[in-house]
Structures are given as structure tokens and as C-alpha cells.
Design an enzyme around this catalytic site. Structure first.
Site, PDB file in Angstrom:
ATOM      1  N   HIS A 113       0.780 -11.942   1.715  1.00  0.00           N
ATOM      2  CA  HIS A 113      -0.306 -11.152   1.099  1.00  0.00           C
ATOM      3  C   HIS A 113      -1.167 -11.949   0.109  1.00  0.00           C
ATOM      4  CE1 HIS A 113      -1.343  -6.687   0.152  1.00  0.00           C
ATOM      5  NE2 HIS A 113      -2.392  -7.454  -0.061  1.00  0.00           N
ATOM      6  N   TYR A 165       0.821  -1.226   0.000  1.00  0.00           N
ATOM      7  CA  TYR A 165       0.000   0.000   0.000  1.00  0.00           C
ATOM      8  C   TYR A 165       0.848   1.266   0.000  1.00  0.00           C
ATOM      9  CZ  TYR A 165      -3.630  -3.268   1.638  1.00  0.00           C
ATOM     10  OH  TYR A 165      -4.493  -4.334   1.790  1.00  0.00           O
TER      11      TYR A 165
HETATM   12  N1  LIG Z   1      -5.516  -8.653   1.748  1.00  0.00           N
HETATM   13  C1  LIG Z   1      -5.818  -8.071   0.618  1.00  0.00           C
HETATM   14  O1  LIG Z   1      -5.449  -8.545  -0.469  1.00  0.00           O
HETATM   15  C2  LIG Z   1      -6.632  -6.814   0.632  1.00  0.00           C
HETATM   16  C3  LIG Z   1      -7.162  -6.312  -0.570  1.00  0.00           C
HETATM   17  C4  LIG Z   1      -7.904  -5.130  -0.508  1.00  0.00           C
HETATM   18  C5  LIG Z   1      -8.107  -4.498   0.705  1.00  0.00           C
HETATM   19  N2  LIG Z   1      -7.567  -5.005   1.864  1.00  0.00           N
HETATM   20  C6  LIG Z   1      -7.726  -4.325   3.171  1.00  0.00           C
HETATM   21  O2  LIG Z   1      -9.106  -4.276   3.487  1.00  0.00           O
HETATM   22  C7  LIG Z   1      -9.495  -2.923   3.717  1.00  0.00           C
HETATM   23  C8  LIG Z   1     -10.950  -2.735   3.314  1.00  0.00           C
HETATM   24  O3  LIG Z   1     -11.143  -2.999   1.938  1.00  0.00           O
HETATM   25  P1  LIG Z   1     -11.308  -1.849   0.827  1.00  0.00           P
HETATM   26  O4  LIG Z   1     -10.661  -0.582   1.313  1.00  0.00           O
HETATM   27  O5  LIG Z   1     -10.841  -2.397  -0.447  1.00  0.00           O
HETATM   28  O6  LIG Z   1     -12.873  -1.693   0.722  1.00  0.00           O
HETATM   29  P2  LIG Z   1     -14.049  -1.210   1.707  1.00  0.00           P
HETATM   30  O7  LIG Z   1     -13.555  -0.976   3.090  1.00  0.00           O
HETATM   31  O8  LIG Z   1     -15.174  -2.132   1.475  1.00  0.00           O
HETATM   32  O9  LIG Z   1     -14.479   0.171   1.043  1.00  0.00           O
HETATM   33  C9  LIG Z   1     -13.671   1.305   1.066  1.00  0.00           C
HETATM   34  C10 LIG Z   1     -14.302   2.335   0.116  1.00  0.00           C
HETATM   35  O10 LIG Z   1     -15.627   2.663   0.557  1.00  0.00           O
HETATM   36  C11 LIG Z   1     -15.732   4.053   0.824  1.00  0.00           C
HETATM   37  N3  LIG Z   1     -16.506   4.155   2.093  1.00  0.00           N
HETATM   38  C12 LIG Z   1     -16.062   3.916   3.343  1.00  0.00           C
HETATM   39  N4  LIG Z   1     -17.048   4.047   4.260  1.00  0.00           N
HETATM   40  C13 LIG Z   1     -18.151   4.391   3.556  1.00  0.00           C
HETATM   41  C14 LIG Z   1     -19.489   4.686   3.935  1.00  0.00           C
HETATM   42  N5  LIG Z   1     -19.884   4.638   5.202  1.00  0.00           N
HETATM   43  N6  LIG Z   1     -20.370   5.022   2.941  1.00  0.00           N
HETATM   44  C15 LIG Z   1     -19.976   5.048   1.639  1.00  0.00           C
HETATM   45  N7  LIG Z   1     -18.724   4.800   1.232  1.00  0.00           N
HETATM   46  C16 LIG Z   1     -17.819   4.458   2.174  1.00  0.00           C
HETATM   47  C17 LIG Z   1     -14.309   4.562   0.952  1.00  0.00           C
HETATM   48  O11 LIG Z   1     -14.215   5.880   0.473  1.00  0.00           O
HETATM   49  P3  LIG Z   1     -13.545   7.079   1.317  1.00  0.00           P
HETATM   50  O12 LIG Z   1     -12.198   6.630   1.809  1.00  0.00           O
HETATM   51  O13 LIG Z   1     -13.462   8.170   0.292  1.00  0.00           O
HETATM   52  O14 LIG Z   1     -14.499   7.379   2.431  1.00  0.00           O
HETATM   53  C18 LIG Z   1     -13.537   3.616   0.039  1.00  0.00           C
HETATM   54  O15 LIG Z   1     -13.622   4.067  -1.298  1.00  0.00           O
HETATM   55  C19 LIG Z   1      -8.486  -2.142   2.861  1.00  0.00           C
HETATM   56  O16 LIG Z   1      -8.466  -0.767   3.133  1.00  0.00           O
HETATM   57  C20 LIG Z   1      -7.214  -2.883   3.171  1.00  0.00           C
HETATM   58  O17 LIG Z   1      -6.696  -2.502   4.443  1.00  0.00           O
HETATM   59  C21 LIG Z   1      -6.851  -6.171   1.829  1.00  0.00           C
END
Ligand SMILES: NC(=O)c1ccc[n+]([C@@H]2O[C@H](COP(=O)([O-])OP(=O)(O)OC[C@H]3O[C@@H](n4cnc5c(N)ncnc54)[C@H](OP(=O)(O)O)[C@@H]3O)[C@@H](O)[C@H]2O)c1
Length: 280
Positions: free
Chosen positions: A112, A54
Site C-alpha cells: 500500500h 479501507y
Molecule cells: N493507493 C492509495 O493509497 C489510495 C489512496 C486513496 C484512494 N485510493 C483508491 O482510489 C480511489 C479513488 O480515489 P478517491 O476515492 O480518493 O477520490 P476520487 O475518486 O477522485 O473522488 C471520490 C469523491 O468524489 C465524489 N464524486 C464521485 N464522482 C463524482 C462526480 N461525478 N461529481 C462530483 N463528485 C463526485 C465522491 O462522492 P460520493 O461517493 O458521495 O459520490 C467522493 O467523495 C479510492 O476510492 C480508492 O479505491 C487509493
């Protein structure tokens, strides 16, 4: 109502991991990122999920510095990328990650993505775990066959498997297998990147419980015993994602109906094919 930011799960080695943390994928603006992390910690988030990939570990360190809490109050996860899965590269990457995060230990480190070097990487993590530099070790994006193979090849059963998991990818069978083997599931993209509002049944439940569709998907995972890491850079969303989930409980039937919504949709890469070229 219980404050779910205070709730822990016990991992298979006896350590406590918070059930709700802050995701940081794409949090790369130094000022916005550090402010978001500090705000989350100040409102009670105790777990931060980052990854070498990241490119924001220095931002996470800055956010922690800006917050009212100290390192020991927090649970920090990072992950080892494909390019560092050879044994010595994993150790080197881990030491660099510590420097970037300004810490001398990590709470959880994950391989990862699975690859032909995944077990080698995990074995290096076992050494770091035995040296007490990491409190828990695990994997990410491992499906049942990958987990089965890994468990047969290593000494320490992974404590966590972090996978894409949301209402259109409920991973019910993987959870059964993981639970049987004492591996705890952690969910990424639980809110479908915020797009979960487009699913009519989720919208219907949000109206019923007078909450947000995002909270419905987060609570659905939590009630299944799955760790969540919703990401946002906006203070109001960071707060809503952690507080709306305290206000209601889904019924067993509602959880089951979400599990069966379909059609199965994967937003991220498919672990069966992703990175297979890069590791050759
Ligand atoms: N292990 C892996 O391979 C892997 C892959 C992907 C992600 N991850 C981890 O998992 C975490 C979560 O997954 P993710 O970030 O992909 O997706 P997520 O948490 O499902 O969604 C994040 C997105 O939703 C928006 N958001 C957040 N809260 C909201 C709400 N209450 N209403 C509307 N929109 C909202 C955010 O925008 P804003 O920031 O603009 O609010 C961002 O664009 C990541 O941040 C990372 O730490 C791990």
C-alpha cells in the site's frame, strides 16, 4: 464510440487489467456500499479497488454477491497495510483478505505504501504470485527512487504502481520512468475528490465538450494510458463517471496543457514521509 468499461491494458506478465474500475475508499456503510458495488458491476464495471485499510472487503464481497456477475468476471485489487509488511504478517493478512472477500485468489495485490519493510512485503507477494494465488502484484505510492530501489532488490518487476495522480499532480516524469520499466501507472483521486470542477481550465473543457469536469480529468488520465478507479456511492455518478468519458476525446494540446497546469498540489499524504514513524 468505444465503451471504455470494456477496455483492458496488458500488464507486464501478459494478463489483462480493465482500464476503468470502481474505487471504494470510505465506502464503509454496509448497505450503501454493497448497493453501489452491485450497481457498478451490473452497469459493466469489471474492476473493484479495495484495501485492507479501507475496512470494507466484506462489503465488497456482499456487493459482488448481490450483482449479476460472478467472481471470475471481475478483477479485484487489494493492498497490504504498513502494519502487515513483515513477511509472515503479509501472508496472514493476505489469507484474511481472501476470507473477507470470499474468494480463493486475487487479481492484483499492492504494497500500500513504501516503507523500510516494503521490499519484504513485496517478496511475500512474489511467493503468493508464484503459488498462483495472485494474478498480478505491484506497489502503491512508490515514487521513482522507491521503484528503482525495489526493482533492484526483487525478482519480479511490479506490474502496477497506484499513485495519487490528477490535474494538479500529473506525475509525467514518474510515468516516463514507469513505462520504461514496464510498470503500469494507476491513478487515485483522479477527480480531486470531486473538486476538479474548481479548476478553470477543466471547467472550460467541460463546457467545450458538454460534459462534466470529472469526466475531463478521468479522460485526461485514460488518454495518457493510465488506469482509473473513480469512487462514488451514488448510482448516477457511478454511471456518469463511466459513460461521459466515452463521448469525447481531448486533443494532444489539451492533454499537454492539463499536464502543465500547476501549482503541484498533493491532497493525500506525502510518500516521502507518510508512515515512516509507524514502521519503526
Ligand atoms: N493507493 C492509495 O493509497 C489510495 C489512496 C486513496 C484512494 N485510493 C483508491 O482510489 C480511489 C479513488 O480515489 P478517491 O476515492 O480518493 O477520490 P476520487 O475518486 O477522485 O473522488 C471520490 C469523491 O468524489 C465524489 N464524486 C464521485 N464522482 C463524482 C462526480 N461525478 N461529481 C462530483 N463528485 C463526485 C465522491 O462522492 P460520493 O461517493 O458521495 O459520490 C467522493 O467523495 C479510492 O476510492 C480508492 O479505491 C487509493
Amino acid at each position: 464510440m468505444e465503451d471504455l468499461l470494456r477496455k483492458n491494458v496488458k500488464l507486464n506478465n501478459g494478463i489483462d487489467m480493465p482500464m476503468v474500475g470502481l474505487g471504494t475508499y470510505k465506502m464503509t456503510d454496509p448497505v450503501e456500499g454493497a448497493n453501489a458495488i452491485a450497481a457498478a458491476i451490473n452497469m459493466g464495471y469489471r474492476m473493484i479497488d479495495t484495501a485492507d485499510y479501507y475496512n470494507n472487503q466484506k462489503i465488497v464481497a456482499k456487493g459482488i454477491e448481490k450483482s449479476s456477475k460472478t467472481r471470475e468476471d471481475l478483477f479485484i485489487t487489494s493492498k497490504i497495510w504498513f502494519t502487515d509488511q513483515a513477511h509472515d504478517d503479509t501472508i496472514k493478512a493476505f489469507n484474511r483478505i481472501l476470507k473477507e472477500l470470499k474468494t480463493d485468489y486475487l487479481d492484483l495485490v499492492l504494497v500500500h505504501w513504501p516503507s523500510d519493510k516494503g521490499t519484504e512485503c513485496y517478496k511475500a507477494l512474489e511467493e503468493l504470485y508464484n503459488d498462483k494465488k495472485i494474478r498480478a502484484i505491484g506497489v502503491s505510492n512508490y515514487l521513482e527512487d522507491d521503484l528503482k530501489k525495489l526493482i533492484s532488490e526483487v525478482d519480479i518487476v511490479p506490474m502496477v504502481d497506484q499513485v495519487e495522480l490528477h490535474p494538479l499532480l500529473p506525475m509525467v516524469e514518474l510515468q516516463k520512468f514507469a513505462t520504461k520499466n514496464k510498470v503500469h501507472l494507476e491513478s487515485w483521486r483522479t477527480m480531486l475528490n470531486g473538486e476538479v470542477a474548481k479548476i478553470p481550465y477543466i471547467e472550460e473543457l467541460a463546457a467545450k465538450y458538454e460534459t462534466t469536469p470529472q469526466a475531463i480529468s478521468l479522460k485526461w488520465a485514460l488518454q495518457r494510458g493510465i488506469i482509473i478507479i473513480p469512487k462514488s456511492v451514488h448510482e448516477d455518478r457511478i454511471k456518469a463517471n463511466a459513460t461521459e468519458i466515452n463521448k469525447f476525446d481531448l486533443t494532444k494540446e489539451e492533454i499537454q496543457k492539463i499536464n502543465e497546469l500547476g501549482p503541484e498540489t498533493r491532497l493525500g499524504p506525502d510518500p516521502l514521509t507518510y508512515g515512516k514513524e509507524e514502521t519503526k
